[in-house]
Write a protein that holds these residues in place. Structure first.
Motif, PDB file in Angstrom:
ATOM      1  N   GLN A 218       8.647  -3.828   5.244  1.00 34.96           N
ATOM      2  CA  GLN A 218       9.948  -4.329   4.525  1.00 34.96           C
ATOM      3  C   GLN A 218      10.211  -3.582   3.292  1.00 34.96           C
ATOM      4  O   GLN A 218      11.497  -3.449   2.964  1.00 34.96           O
ATOM      5  N   GLY A 219       9.274  -3.078   2.625  1.00 31.52           N
ATOM      6  CA  GLY A 219       9.446  -2.387   1.285  1.00 31.52           C
ATOM      7  C   GLY A 219      10.070  -0.888   1.157  1.00 31.52           C
ATOM      8  O   GLY A 219      10.517  -0.312   2.241  1.00 31.52           O
ATOM      9  N   ASP A 220      10.126  -0.576   0.124  1.00 34.26           N
ATOM     10  CA  ASP A 220      11.020   0.646  -0.258  1.00 34.26           C
ATOM     11  C   ASP A 220       9.993   1.933   0.512  1.00 34.26           C
ATOM     12  O   ASP A 220       9.032   2.110   0.233  1.00 34.26           O
ATOM     13  N   PRO A 221      10.401   2.655   1.506  1.00 34.22           N
ATOM     14  CA  PRO A 221       9.951   3.735   2.103  1.00 34.22           C
ATOM     15  C   PRO A 221       9.294   4.663   1.108  1.00 34.22           C
ATOM     16  O   PRO A 221       8.374   5.340   1.575  1.00 34.22           O
ATOM     17  N   ALA A 222       9.729   5.108  -0.059  1.00 37.24           N
ATOM     18  CA  ALA A 222       8.979   5.721  -1.185  1.00 37.24           C
ATOM     19  C   ALA A 222       7.727   5.369  -1.392  1.00 37.24           C
ATOM     20  O   ALA A 222       6.755   6.192  -1.606  1.00 37.24           O
ATOM     21  N   ARG A 223       7.365   4.107  -1.407  1.00 37.44           N
ATOM     22  CA  ARG A 223       6.399   3.556  -1.682  1.00 37.44           C
ATOM     23  C   ARG A 223       5.259   3.370  -0.712  1.00 37.44           C
ATOM     24  O   ARG A 223       4.015   3.151  -0.802  1.00 37.44           O
ATOM     25  N   ARG A 224       5.653   3.951   0.599  1.00 41.20           N
ATOM     26  CA  ARG A 224       4.848   3.844   1.778  1.00 41.20           C
ATOM     27  C   ARG A 224       3.612   4.453   1.422  1.00 41.20           C
ATOM     28  O   ARG A 224       2.337   3.969   2.003  1.00 41.20           O
ATOM     29  N   PRO A 225       3.134   5.697   1.113  1.00 40.60           N
ATOM     30  CA  PRO A 225       1.898   6.363   1.007  1.00 40.60           C
ATOM     31  C   PRO A 225       1.053   5.519   0.173  1.00 40.60           C
ATOM     32  O   PRO A 225      -0.247   5.434   0.422  1.00 40.60           O
ATOM     33  N   ALA A 226       1.569   4.972  -1.054  1.00 41.47           N
ATOM     34  CA  ALA A 226       0.665   4.263  -1.771  1.00 41.47           C
ATOM     35  C   ALA A 226       0.219   2.989  -1.092  1.00 41.47           C
ATOM     36  O   ALA A 226      -0.943   2.680  -1.064  1.00 41.47           O
ATOM     37  N   ILE A 227       1.160   2.194  -0.412  1.00 44.15           N
ATOM     38  CA  ILE A 227       0.851   0.981   0.266  1.00 44.15           C
ATOM     39  C   ILE A 227      -0.507   1.258   1.375  1.00 44.15           C
ATOM     40  O   ILE A 227      -1.206   0.709   1.574  1.00 44.15           O
ATOM     41  N   LEU A 228      -0.033   2.343   2.047  1.00 46.37           N
ATOM     42  CA  LEU A 228      -0.756   2.900   3.075  1.00 46.37           C
ATOM     43  C   LEU A 228      -2.473   3.008   2.589  1.00 46.37           C
ATOM     44  O   LEU A 228      -3.292   2.453   3.179  1.00 46.37           O
ATOM     45  N   GLY A 229      -2.434   3.520   1.410  1.00 48.46           N
ATOM     46  CA  GLY A 229      -3.644   3.682   0.730  1.00 48.46           C
ATOM     47  C   GLY A 229      -4.400   2.529   0.310  1.00 48.46           C
ATOM     48  O   GLY A 229      -5.480   2.306   0.568  1.00 48.46           O
ATOM     49  N   GLN A 230      -3.584   1.460  -0.215  1.00 50.13           N
ATOM     50  CA  GLN A 230      -4.201   0.046  -0.362  1.00 50.13           C
ATOM     51  C   GLN A 230      -4.484  -0.424   0.724  1.00 50.13           C
ATOM     52  O   GLN A 230      -5.722  -1.222   0.977  1.00 50.13           O
ATOM     53  N   LEU A 231      -3.719  -0.494   2.133  1.00 49.23           N
ATOM     54  CA  LEU A 231      -4.023  -0.969   3.066  1.00 49.23           C
ATOM     55  C   LEU A 231      -5.356  -0.631   3.615  1.00 49.23           C
ATOM     56  O   LEU A 231      -6.323  -1.256   4.182  1.00 49.23           O
ATOM     57  N   ASP A 232      -5.660   0.995   3.834  1.00 47.85           N
ATOM     58  CA  ASP A 232      -6.698   1.435   4.271  1.00 47.85           C
ATOM     59  C   ASP A 232      -7.891   0.932   3.414  1.00 47.85           C
ATOM     60  O   ASP A 232      -9.070   0.542   3.675  1.00 47.85           O
ATOM     61  N   ASN A 233      -7.729   0.736   2.035  1.00 50.39           N
ATOM     62  CA  ASN A 233      -9.044   0.030   0.943  1.00 50.39           C
ATOM     63  C   ASN A 233      -9.347  -1.049   1.457  1.00 50.39           C
ATOM     64  O   ASN A 233     -10.608  -1.371   1.490  1.00 50.39           O
ATOM     65  N   SER A 234      -8.343  -1.976   1.835  1.00 48.11           N
ATOM     66  CA  SER A 234      -8.723  -3.327   2.159  1.00 48.11           C
ATOM     67  C   SER A 234      -9.287  -3.140   3.577  1.00 48.11           C
ATOM     68  O   SER A 234     -10.364  -3.903   3.691  1.00 48.11           O
TER      69      SER A 234
END
Ligand code: ADP
Length: 265
Positions: A62-78
């Motif tokens: 749902q979020g802003d596409p520009a934030r995807r790399p950061a969110i992917l990093g957090q997803l990976d950490n979890s």
């Protein structure tokens, strides 16, 4: 009266057996309760990073596409945290089954300590801590994988809980053993908590709050030390720091030094 004595003996015997049965039942119930508690705490701790992962996945959608790399990093950490925790739980199960072969063999300490120094010095530095690893010219009888894991856990705790000052990994010979020591100038551990920190999921509230961890590290350290037959101990002064000690037998002198060092009676 002979018969009476015999009867009395039989009654006593039965009482003993009943007592033993009751005791065994009590122990089984306690063990079962402990297992249930372990399962509940473990599940709770697995759910946390998994729930976080779900939130990150939803944010990706749902979020802003520009934030995807950061969110992917957090997803990976979890997901990594989940994976790490499950590996730890599996390892504990394996150790508790008692099926782990310690497989002790000669281990040179110097290269192992050098690797640990390389592995942790950056982390320590980033936290403004000094990490000092002393030289250790000895070869001990241990399992290299477990010995490394034990020291990794102790050093990483020392760094994690120490806000300022230093962490020192030392090592000295005592008789036919080498005592490996991890010192820190951290917050220390109150006497009442000292005997409990090796329990699964036990954390000292005042110091652990805000620091990552779930309280399984020292349980794993204790189990590994037990399976290797190495004595593990801790001493601590609140406000000053802590020291964890592991006593490891020297490798068989006959194999490593007898041909070089002549013995005098
Ligand atoms: P975790 O670090 O995941 O909480 P551990 O089993 O490794 O779990 O440690 C249990 C608890 O013991 C920690 O939560 C902390 O309160 C305490 N502890 C461990 N090592 C240290 C240390 N070097 N200095 C102060 N407290 C420590």
């Amino acid at each position: 009266s002979d018969i009476n004595a015999e009867l009395r003996a039989e009654v006593d015997l039965r009482r003993v057996t009943e007592q033993q049965l009751r005791q065994a039942k009590g122990e089984a119930e306690a063990a079962n309760a402990a297992k249930n508690r372990f399962l509940a705490l473990a599940s709770h701790d697995i759910l946390q990073p998994l729930n976080a992962a779900r939130l990150f996945a939803a944010a990706l959608e749902q979020g802003d596409p520009a934030r995807r790399p950061a969110i992917l990093g957090q997803l990976d950490n979890s997901l990594k945290a989940t994976e790490e925790l499950i590996s730890t739980l599996l390892e504990i199960a394996r150790l508790d089954e008692g099926k782990v072969e310690p497989d002790n063999r000669p281990v040179a300490l110097q290269p192992l300590l050098q690797q640990l120094d390389d592995e942790f010095s950056l982390l320590a530095e980033r936290q403004g801590l000094k990490l000092k690893v002393r030289a250790a010219p000895w070869t001990v009888n241990s399992n290299p994988t477990y010995l490394r894991r034990i020291l990794q856990n102790l050093i990483s705790n020392a760094i994690k809980y120490t806000a300022q000052g230093k962490v020192l990994v030392g090592c000295r010979r005592r008789g036919r053993s080498v005592v490996l020591e991890v010192w820190d100038t951290g917050p220390g551990i109150p006497p009442a908590d000292l005997e409990r920190i090796f329990e699964d999921f036990y954390r000292v509230d005042a110091t652990a709050r805000g620091r990552q961890g779930i309280g399984l590290g020292l349980g794993v350290v204790q189990r590994m030390a037990n399976s290797l037959g190495h004595a593990l101990s801790v001493a601590s002064t609140p406000g000053k720091g802590s020291v964890f000690r592991l006593s490891v037998p020297l490798a068989d002198a006959a194999a490593s030094t007898a041909s070089v060092v002549p013995t005098t009676a």
